[in-house]
Design a protein around this motif. Structure first.
Motif, PDB file in Angstrom:
ATOM      1  N   ASP A 138     -79.198 -27.100   6.493  1.00 62.66           N
ATOM      2  CA  ASP A 138     -78.425 -28.273   6.069  1.00 62.66           C
ATOM      3  C   ASP A 138     -77.971 -28.228   4.619  1.00 62.66           C
ATOM      4  OD1 ASP A 138     -81.003 -28.585   5.098  1.00 62.66           O
ATOM      5  OD2 ASP A 138     -81.373 -30.515   6.084  1.00 62.66           O
ATOM      6  N   PHE A 139     -78.892 -27.931   3.694  1.00 67.98           N
ATOM      7  CA  PHE A 139     -78.546 -27.970   2.267  1.00 67.98           C
ATOM      8  C   PHE A 139     -79.108 -26.750   1.559  1.00 67.98           C
ATOM      9  CE2 PHE A 139     -78.809 -32.361   3.775  1.00 67.98           C
ATOM     10  CZ  PHE A 139     -77.472 -32.719   3.606  1.00 67.98           C
ATOM     11  N   ARG A 169     -76.054 -29.789  -2.204  1.00 68.35           N
ATOM     12  CA  ARG A 169     -74.868 -29.126  -1.681  1.00 68.35           C
ATOM     13  C   ARG A 169     -75.220 -28.478  -0.346  1.00 68.35           C
ATOM     14  NH1 ARG A 169     -73.526 -24.722  -3.397  1.00 68.35           N
ATOM     15  NH2 ARG A 169     -75.543 -24.187  -4.338  1.00 68.35           N
ATOM     16  N   THR A 170     -74.209 -28.150   0.418  1.00 70.17           N
ATOM     17  CA  THR A 170     -74.422 -27.398   1.646  1.00 70.17           C
ATOM     18  C   THR A 170     -74.250 -25.908   1.350  1.00 70.17           C
ATOM     19  OG1 THR A 170     -72.101 -27.756   2.214  1.00 70.17           O
ATOM     20  CG2 THR A 170     -73.702 -29.262   3.183  1.00 70.17           C
ATOM     21  N   PRO A 171     -74.919 -25.028   2.120  1.00 65.38           N
ATOM     22  CA  PRO A 171     -74.761 -23.586   1.866  1.00 65.38           C
ATOM     23  C   PRO A 171     -73.325 -23.106   2.021  1.00 65.38           C
ATOM     24  CG  PRO A 171     -76.672 -24.005   3.249  1.00 65.38           C
ATOM     25  CD  PRO A 171     -75.922 -25.299   3.152  1.00 65.38           C
ATOM     26  N   GLY A 172     -72.610 -23.670   2.998  1.00 61.57           N
ATOM     27  CA  GLY A 172     -71.206 -23.340   3.196  1.00 61.57           C
ATOM     28  C   GLY A 172     -70.365 -24.592   3.082  1.00 61.57           C
ATOM     29  N   ASP A 181     -74.336 -30.094  13.042  1.00 65.55           N
ATOM     30  CA  ASP A 181     -75.303 -31.161  13.347  1.00 65.55           C
ATOM     31  C   ASP A 181     -74.942 -32.393  12.514  1.00 65.55           C
ATOM     32  OD1 ASP A 181     -77.373 -32.865  13.866  1.00 65.55           O
ATOM     33  OD2 ASP A 181     -78.980 -31.468  13.339  1.00 65.55           O
ATOM     34  N   PRO A 182     -74.319 -33.398  13.113  1.00 60.32           N
ATOM     35  CA  PRO A 182     -73.901 -34.589  12.361  1.00 60.32           C
ATOM     36  C   PRO A 182     -75.061 -35.349  11.723  1.00 60.32           C
ATOM     37  CG  PRO A 182     -72.779 -34.484  14.480  1.00 60.32           C
ATOM     38  CD  PRO A 182     -73.845 -33.428  14.506  1.00 60.32           C
ATOM     39  N   LEU A 183     -76.288 -35.160  12.235  1.00 57.75           N
ATOM     40  CA  LEU A 183     -77.425 -35.866  11.647  1.00 57.75           C
ATOM     41  C   LEU A 183     -77.620 -35.473  10.187  1.00 57.75           C
ATOM     42  CD1 LEU A 183     -79.759 -37.855  12.422  1.00 57.75           C
ATOM     43  CD2 LEU A 183     -81.208 -35.839  12.643  1.00 57.75           C
ATOM     44  N   ARG A 184     -77.099 -34.316   9.794  1.00 59.74           N
ATOM     45  CA  ARG A 184     -77.256 -33.858   8.417  1.00 59.74           C
ATOM     46  C   ARG A 184     -76.612 -34.821   7.426  1.00 59.74           C
ATOM     47  NH1 ARG A 184     -76.046 -27.382   9.462  1.00 59.74           N
ATOM     48  NH2 ARG A 184     -78.096 -26.916  10.404  1.00 59.74           N
ATOM     49  N   MET A 185     -75.645 -35.593   7.881  1.00 64.94           N
ATOM     50  CA  MET A 185     -75.046 -36.590   6.988  1.00 64.94           C
ATOM     51  C   MET A 185     -76.071 -37.661   6.626  1.00 64.94           C
ATOM     52  SD  MET A 185     -71.172 -36.999   8.538  1.00 64.94           S
ATOM     53  CE  MET A 185     -71.672 -37.340  10.230  1.00 64.94           C
ATOM     54  N   LEU A 186     -76.883 -38.055   7.600  1.00 63.40           N
ATOM     55  CA  LEU A 186     -77.955 -39.003   7.305  1.00 63.40           C
ATOM     56  C   LEU A 186     -79.032 -38.358   6.448  1.00 63.40           C
ATOM     57  CD1 LEU A 186     -78.693 -41.087  10.535  1.00 63.40           C
ATOM     58  CD2 LEU A 186     -77.402 -41.724   8.516  1.00 63.40           C
ATOM     59  N   ARG A 187     -79.272 -37.075   6.669  1.00 64.87           N
ATOM     60  CA  ARG A 187     -80.269 -36.377   5.858  1.00 64.87           C
ATOM     61  C   ARG A 187     -79.851 -36.352   4.394  1.00 64.87           C
ATOM     62  NH1 ARG A 187     -80.884 -31.450   9.642  1.00 64.87           N
ATOM     63  NH2 ARG A 187     -82.284 -32.220  11.270  1.00 64.87           N
ATOM     64  N   ALA A 188     -78.562 -36.239   4.131  1.00 67.68           N
ATOM     65  CA  ALA A 188     -78.098 -36.268   2.744  1.00 67.68           C
ATOM     66  C   ALA A 188     -78.513 -37.576   2.086  1.00 67.68           C
ATOM     67  CB  ALA A 188     -76.578 -36.105   2.699  1.00 67.68           C
ATOM     68  N   ALA A 189     -78.312 -38.680   2.795  1.00 66.63           N
ATOM     69  CA  ALA A 189     -78.722 -39.978   2.263  1.00 66.63           C
ATOM     70  C   ALA A 189     -80.235 -40.066   2.151  1.00 66.63           C
ATOM     71  CB  ALA A 189     -78.189 -41.094   3.158  1.00 66.63           C
ATOM     72  N   VAL A 199     -75.645 -36.373  -4.537  1.00 70.16           N
ATOM     73  CA  VAL A 199     -74.930 -35.633  -3.504  1.00 70.16           C
ATOM     74  C   VAL A 199     -73.592 -35.167  -4.056  1.00 70.16           C
ATOM     75  CG1 VAL A 199     -74.012 -35.730  -1.154  1.00 70.16           C
ATOM     76  CG2 VAL A 199     -76.080 -37.025  -1.745  1.00 70.16           C
ATOM     77  N   ALA A 200     -73.284 -33.890  -3.854  1.00 69.84           N
ATOM     78  CA  ALA A 200     -72.059 -33.294  -4.396  1.00 69.84           C
ATOM     79  C   ALA A 200     -70.820 -34.013  -3.867  1.00 69.84           C
ATOM     80  CB  ALA A 200     -72.003 -31.812  -4.029  1.00 69.84           C
ATOM     81  N   PRO A 201     -69.769 -34.122  -4.680  1.00 72.61           N
ATOM     82  CA  PRO A 201     -68.557 -34.847  -4.264  1.00 72.61           C
ATOM     83  C   PRO A 201     -67.951 -34.341  -2.964  1.00 72.61           C
ATOM     84  CG  PRO A 201     -68.513 -34.442  -6.617  1.00 72.61           C
ATOM     85  CD  PRO A 201     -69.687 -33.684  -6.086  1.00 72.61           C
TER      86      PRO A 201
END
Length: 484
Positions: A138-139, A169-172, A181-189, A199-201
């Motif tokens: 994820d990051f 940031r994400t690796p890519g 995996d859309p859940l990663r957006m919640l993981r960022a929060a 969280v990076a822009p």
């Protein structure tokens, strides 16, 4: 506690290896032995992800996550006869669990996964490269590894530098990561809350553009991430990110709706900001770590306000019965998120009761009203105390001091009555058997009615003694036509 930035970003490889080895403590001999076992068989094995990140941040972790190029069937062969216990509940996703000398470890085959737009389950394929396995994570701060044995540090995507900057940031490309995996957006929060990271822009931009993709993720996975976010040290940051990116509209839509418009004619509190302050003030009262029930109640206590808002004459705004409406909304939302029934019931009850204290005035409640307050709160009384105190966010110091003193007085009255009357028990002075004997009746609905009468008597008058209670029972029964 995170290490200073310079220690994170410039620590030599030897120090990185030492930090990771130190994380493992007693499990290090097991990990080293397992790494040697895999190496002898021609396979790679590495400590990966969160445990590596937490080691470099000097944060404790219970997880020992390992990754390998060996497929699951080969993992089972390599640990057969060596592990004390093995479980394969996650084997369809490439994960095998084991226990050795009292330590639990999970080994996952290098993999990549992605979601079919029409399915809630990820499609998993196995890989052969550690770097490619890290690329799909994820990051970048979770895309570091330490090869076993020896703890050779592997950081192809700059995760160590991100730790120093407290950046996520994400690796890519974030669009690719969130597409997998859309859940990663919640993981960022969640990481913004747990680690206090920024969280990076480009990640925020992708979260905003792809927020609707979260709908494909199961309610249980969303619930788990939301609970971790709310339970983190910095929940305001994580929640604000959910609201600002539009993710909250999909997972907790009641939260952004608290941003009620305020115009020059109808002034009232910013309910959204107020709720975040109440959450922070509730957290400040916690005594034994994060209390998920209290935090959820603080966050959701006013979600009934948008539905109950009315503009009154003279520019006043009212929210009549918003606590009752909010309790129903809370129950519905937490149930949809698959929270356990006891959590749903407790949070909803606190939302329902959070305004009760404001009827206390300057101490006008009778002892009967105080007893009912305690009875209605039940085992949630301590949390209700904290929620009620947290709900005072006025900037008027005089008003705040008055509310605090008044609640201090109420708590003192509760303590006094509890000491005098065993308030926590809150039972009638006669039990069901005594009711039947006094009235000469058999078990049935009449006994239940009598019990409720005696409970109300107890609430109204406190402890009056068994004889007086029996006399009142006979009088009541006569009026009801019950018994001899």
């Amino acid at each position: 506690m995170s290490v200073p930035e310079q220690n994170v970003t410039t620590a030599p490889a030897a120090q990185q290896r030492a930090a990771i080895a130190d994380l493992l403590h007693g499990v290090a001999p097991v990990a080293d032995e397992l790494g040697a076992r895999f190496a002898a068989a021609g396979h790679e094995l590495a400590l990966v992800g969160g445990p590596v990140r937490d080691a470099l941040l000097r944060r404790p972790t219970k997880d020992v996550d390992l990754t390998t190029d060996a497929p699951p069937e080969r993992i089972l062969e390599l640990i057969d006869g060596w592990a004390d216990a093995v479980w394969t509940i996650g084997i369809e996703f490439g994960t095998v669990g084991l226990r050795k000398n009292g330590h639990e470890l999970e080994i996952t085959t290098y993999r990549s996964e992605s979601y079919d737009p029409r399915s809630r389950k990820p499609e998993v394929s196995y890989g052969t490269s550690l770097v490619e396995d890290l690329r799909r994570r994820d990051f970048a701060v979770n895309a570091m590894a330490a090869r076993l044995p020896g703890y050779e540090f592997v950081d192809p995507f700059g995760g160590l530098a991100d730790l120093g900057r407290k950046a996520l940031r994400t690796p890519g490309r974030p669009e690719d990561s969130f597409g997998d995996d859309p859940l990663r957006m919640l993981r960022a929060a969640r990481f913004a809350s747990q680690l206090g990271f920024t969280v990076a822009p480009d990640v925020v931009e992708a979260m905003t553009a792809m927020a609707g993709r979260i709908e494909i993720v199961s309610a249980e996975r969303v619930r788990d991430e939301l609970s971790k976010l709310v339970s983190g040290p910095h929940p305001r940051e994580g929640l604000a990110l959910l609201v600002d990116t539009g993710l909250a509209a999909h997972v907790l839509p009641e939260l952004p709706k608290l941003r009620l418009e305020i115009d020059e004619h109808h002034r009232h509190k910013d309910v959204y900001e107020h709720s975040l302050i109440v959450l922070e003030q509730a957290i400040a009262q916690e005594e034994d770590g994060p209390d998920l029930v209290l935090r959820l109640a603080a966050l959701l206590h006013d979600i009934g306000k948008p539905r109950t808002r009315r503009f009154e004459e003279g520019g006043r705004v009212s929210f009549h019965h918003h606590e009752m409406v909010g309790a129903k909304m809370t129950r519905k939302r937490l149930t949809a998120l698959r929270y356990p029934k006891d959590v749903v019931a407790d949070v909803s009850r606190l939302v329902e009761l959070h305004l009760r204290f404001h009827g206390y005035g300057s101490g006008e409640w009778t002892d009967s009203a105080v007893r009912r307050y305690v009875r209605d709160a039940g085992p949630l009384l301590s949390r209700l105390h904290k929620l009620t105190r947290a709900d005072c966010t006025t900037r008027n110091k005089r008003k705040a001091d008055r509310l605090r003193r008044t609640y201090d007085e109420l708590e003192a009255r509760i303590d006094r009555l509890a000491e005098e009357e065993e308030l926590a028990a809150m039972r009638p002075e006669l039990d069901g058997n005594q009711i039947q004997e006094i009235l000469g009746i058999a078990p049935g609905p009449a006994v239940g009615k009598a019990y409720k009468f005696l409970l109300e008597l107890r609430l109204d008058r406190g402890i009056i003694g068994p004889e007086a209670a029996a006399e009142e029972l006979r009088r009541w029964a006569g009026e009801q036509g019950i018994g001899a």
